[in-house]
Design a protein around this motif. Structure first.
Motif, PDB file in Angstrom:
ATOM      1  N   ILE A 193      -0.952  -6.435   2.784  1.00 44.51           N
ATOM      2  CA  ILE A 193      -1.871  -6.239   1.672  1.00 44.51           C
ATOM      3  C   ILE A 193      -1.065  -5.812   0.464  1.00 44.51           C
ATOM      4  O   ILE A 193      -0.259  -4.880   0.532  1.00 44.51           O
ATOM      5  CB  ILE A 193      -2.940  -5.193   2.011  1.00 44.51           C
ATOM      6  CG1 ILE A 193      -3.790  -5.693   3.176  1.00 44.51           C
ATOM      7  CG2 ILE A 193      -3.803  -4.884   0.797  1.00 44.51           C
ATOM      8  CD1 ILE A 193      -4.787  -4.705   3.702  1.00 44.51           C
ATOM      9  N   LEU A 194      -1.279  -6.515  -0.652  1.00 44.11           N
ATOM     10  CA  LEU A 194      -0.571  -6.235  -1.899  1.00 44.11           C
ATOM     11  C   LEU A 194      -1.574  -6.018  -3.015  1.00 44.11           C
ATOM     12  O   LEU A 194      -2.641  -6.632  -3.040  1.00 44.11           O
ATOM     13  CB  LEU A 194       0.348  -7.401  -2.265  1.00 44.11           C
ATOM     14  CG  LEU A 194       1.409  -7.761  -1.222  1.00 44.11           C
ATOM     15  CD1 LEU A 194       2.069  -9.078  -1.588  1.00 44.11           C
ATOM     16  CD2 LEU A 194       2.429  -6.654  -1.105  1.00 44.11           C
ATOM     17  N   VAL A 195      -1.218  -5.147  -3.941  1.00 45.52           N
ATOM     18  CA  VAL A 195      -2.064  -4.859  -5.093  1.00 45.52           C
ATOM     19  C   VAL A 195      -1.211  -5.002  -6.345  1.00 45.52           C
ATOM     20  O   VAL A 195      -0.126  -4.422  -6.432  1.00 45.52           O
ATOM     21  CB  VAL A 195      -2.657  -3.429  -5.013  1.00 45.52           C
ATOM     22  CG1 VAL A 195      -3.491  -3.111  -6.236  1.00 45.52           C
ATOM     23  CG2 VAL A 195      -3.474  -3.262  -3.740  1.00 45.52           C
ATOM     24  N   ARG A 196      -1.696  -5.780  -7.308  1.00 44.49           N
ATOM     25  CA  ARG A 196      -0.974  -5.911  -8.580  1.00 44.49           C
ATOM     26  C   ARG A 196      -1.165  -4.614  -9.366  1.00 44.49           C
ATOM     27  O   ARG A 196      -2.275  -4.111  -9.493  1.00 44.49           O
ATOM     28  CB  ARG A 196      -1.502  -7.100  -9.370  1.00 44.49           C
ATOM     29  CG  ARG A 196      -0.638  -7.401 -10.583  1.00 44.49           C
ATOM     30  CD  ARG A 196      -1.125  -8.613 -11.325  1.00 44.49           C
ATOM     31  NE  ARG A 196      -0.867  -9.859 -10.650  1.00 44.49           N
ATOM     32  CZ  ARG A 196       0.241 -10.581 -10.810  1.00 44.49           C
ATOM     33  NH1 ARG A 196       1.189 -10.164 -11.612  1.00 44.49           N
ATOM     34  NH2 ARG A 196       0.387 -11.709 -10.168  1.00 44.49           N
ATOM     35  N   LEU A 221       0.827  -1.211   0.000  1.00 42.16           N
ATOM     36  CA  LEU A 221       0.000   0.000   0.000  1.00 42.16           C
ATOM     37  C   LEU A 221       0.860   1.260   0.000  1.00 42.16           C
ATOM     38  O   LEU A 221       0.512   2.248  -0.635  1.00 42.16           O
ATOM     39  CB  LEU A 221      -0.973  -0.005   1.178  1.00 42.16           C
ATOM     40  CG  LEU A 221      -2.077  -1.050   1.112  1.00 42.16           C
ATOM     41  CD1 LEU A 221      -3.014  -0.925   2.307  1.00 42.16           C
ATOM     42  CD2 LEU A 221      -2.868  -0.954  -0.192  1.00 42.16           C
ATOM     43  N   ARG A 222       2.000   1.202   0.659  1.00 37.39           N
ATOM     44  CA  ARG A 222       2.900   2.362   0.671  1.00 37.39           C
ATOM     45  C   ARG A 222       3.457   2.621  -0.733  1.00 37.39           C
ATOM     46  O   ARG A 222       3.501   3.759  -1.204  1.00 37.39           O
ATOM     47  CB  ARG A 222       4.042   2.141   1.658  1.00 37.39           C
ATOM     48  CG  ARG A 222       4.947   3.362   1.751  1.00 37.39           C
ATOM     49  CD  ARG A 222       6.008   3.184   2.790  1.00 37.39           C
ATOM     50  NE  ARG A 222       5.373   3.182   4.098  1.00 37.39           N
ATOM     51  CZ  ARG A 222       5.949   2.720   5.196  1.00 37.39           C
ATOM     52  NH1 ARG A 222       7.147   2.222   5.159  1.00 37.39           N
ATOM     53  NH2 ARG A 222       5.320   2.765   6.346  1.00 37.39           N
ATOM     54  N   ALA A 223       3.869   1.555  -1.425  1.00 36.86           N
ATOM     55  CA  ALA A 223       4.381   1.711  -2.787  1.00 36.86           C
ATOM     56  C   ALA A 223       3.267   2.157  -3.731  1.00 36.86           C
ATOM     57  O   ALA A 223       3.484   2.979  -4.620  1.00 36.86           O
ATOM     58  CB  ALA A 223       4.997   0.404  -3.273  1.00 36.86           C
ATOM     59  N   LEU A 224       2.066   1.617  -3.535  1.00 41.33           N
ATOM     60  CA  LEU A 224       0.927   2.007  -4.367  1.00 41.33           C
ATOM     61  C   LEU A 224       0.558   3.467  -4.129  1.00 41.33           C
ATOM     62  O   LEU A 224       0.189   4.176  -5.058  1.00 41.33           O
ATOM     63  CB  LEU A 224      -0.268   1.096  -4.102  1.00 41.33           C
ATOM     64  CG  LEU A 224      -1.489   1.326  -4.977  1.00 41.33           C
ATOM     65  CD1 LEU A 224      -1.154   1.139  -6.457  1.00 41.33           C
ATOM     66  CD2 LEU A 224      -2.623   0.397  -4.569  1.00 41.33           C
ATOM     67  N   ALA A 225       0.684   3.921  -2.897  1.00 41.49           N
ATOM     68  CA  ALA A 225       0.420   5.327  -2.597  1.00 41.49           C
ATOM     69  C   ALA A 225       1.383   6.224  -3.369  1.00 41.49           C
ATOM     70  O   ALA A 225       0.983   7.239  -3.948  1.00 41.49           O
ATOM     71  CB  ALA A 225       0.537   5.577  -1.091  1.00 41.49           C
ATOM     72  N   SER A 226       2.625   5.835  -3.420  1.00 38.41           N
ATOM     73  CA  SER A 226       3.625   6.596  -4.171  1.00 38.41           C
ATOM     74  C   SER A 226       3.310   6.572  -5.663  1.00 38.41           C
ATOM     75  O   SER A 226       3.397   7.590  -6.352  1.00 38.41           O
ATOM     76  CB  SER A 226       5.012   6.023  -3.901  1.00 38.41           C
ATOM     77  OG  SER A 226       5.979   6.692  -4.649  1.00 38.41           O
ATOM     78  N   TYR A 227       2.936   5.415  -6.172  1.00 37.24           N
ATOM     79  CA  TYR A 227       2.623   5.246  -7.596  1.00 37.24           C
ATOM     80  C   TYR A 227       1.372   6.020  -7.991  1.00 37.24           C
ATOM     81  O   TYR A 227       1.324   6.657  -9.037  1.00 37.24           O
ATOM     82  CB  TYR A 227       2.449   3.757  -7.897  1.00 37.24           C
ATOM     83  CG  TYR A 227       1.964   3.431  -9.286  1.00 37.24           C
ATOM     84  CD1 TYR A 227       2.809   3.550 -10.383  1.00 37.24           C
ATOM     85  CD2 TYR A 227       0.659   3.005  -9.509  1.00 37.24           C
ATOM     86  CE1 TYR A 227       2.375   3.248 -11.660  1.00 37.24           C
ATOM     87  CE2 TYR A 227       0.216   2.698 -10.787  1.00 37.24           C
ATOM     88  CZ  TYR A 227       1.073   2.819 -11.861  1.00 37.24           C
ATOM     89  OH  TYR A 227       0.629   2.523 -13.119  1.00 37.24           O
ATOM     90  N   SER A 228       0.356   5.989  -7.135  1.00 43.08           N
ATOM     91  CA  SER A 228      -0.961   6.530  -7.509  1.00 43.08           C
ATOM     92  C   SER A 228      -1.189   7.979  -7.109  1.00 43.08           C
ATOM     93  O   SER A 228      -2.047   8.642  -7.675  1.00 43.08           O
ATOM     94  CB  SER A 228      -2.064   5.687  -6.866  1.00 43.08           C
ATOM     95  OG  SER A 228      -2.058   5.852  -5.451  1.00 43.08           O
ATOM     96  N   GLY A 229      -0.461   8.445  -6.100  1.00 43.02           N
ATOM     97  CA  GLY A 229      -0.722   9.787  -5.595  1.00 43.02           C
ATOM     98  C   GLY A 229      -1.831   9.818  -4.548  1.00 43.02           C
ATOM     99  O   GLY A 229      -2.220  10.884  -4.080  1.00 43.02           O
ATOM    100  N   LEU A 230      -2.363   8.652  -4.189  1.00 45.59           N
ATOM    101  CA  LEU A 230      -3.369   8.550  -3.134  1.00 45.59           C
ATOM    102  C   LEU A 230      -2.668   8.204  -1.827  1.00 45.59           C
ATOM    103  O   LEU A 230      -1.613   7.583  -1.830  1.00 45.59           O
ATOM    104  CB  LEU A 230      -4.388   7.458  -3.479  1.00 45.59           C
ATOM    105  CG  LEU A 230      -5.190   7.668  -4.758  1.00 45.59           C
ATOM    106  CD1 LEU A 230      -5.974   6.406  -5.107  1.00 45.59           C
ATOM    107  CD2 LEU A 230      -6.131   8.841  -4.603  1.00 45.59           C
TER     108      LEU A 230
END
Length: 97
Positions: free
Chosen positions: A58-61, A24-33
């Protein structure tokens, strides 16, 4: 050394993973959310964010996030419709003279 279609290749380097699982931390960086917003979206009743849970992690592809995000794209027509509705509600909420 290997020959590929007439080209002599000494080595092949792949610099990025094609479809990684993101925390989720990496996804936050990727998405801006924010991570908090992403956690809220995991339980969104109208269309939860697709995710995998391994233990407490929790992981998101990334590709699934991109598809999910595209489904939430707003069009100019929707923006205009929302603006008209907001103006009508604002007009109705003003007291009559």
């Amino acid at each position: 050394m290997a020959r590929v279609r007439g080209v002599l290749a000494e080595r092949v380097v792949i610099s990025t993973a094609l479809d990684p699982f993101l925390s989720l931390r990496a996804l936050a960086s990727y998405s801006g959310l924010s991570v908090r917003k992403l956690r809220d979206l995991l339980d969104d009743p109208s269309g939860p964010l697709p995710a995998y849970q391994v233990g407490s992690k929790i992981l998101v592809r990334r590709s699934e996030f991109d598809v999910w995000m595209a489904a939430h794209r707003r069009s100019a027509r929707a923006d205009a419709r929302d603006r008209v509705i907001d103006e009508m509600l604002h007009a109705l909420s003003r007291p009559s003279p």
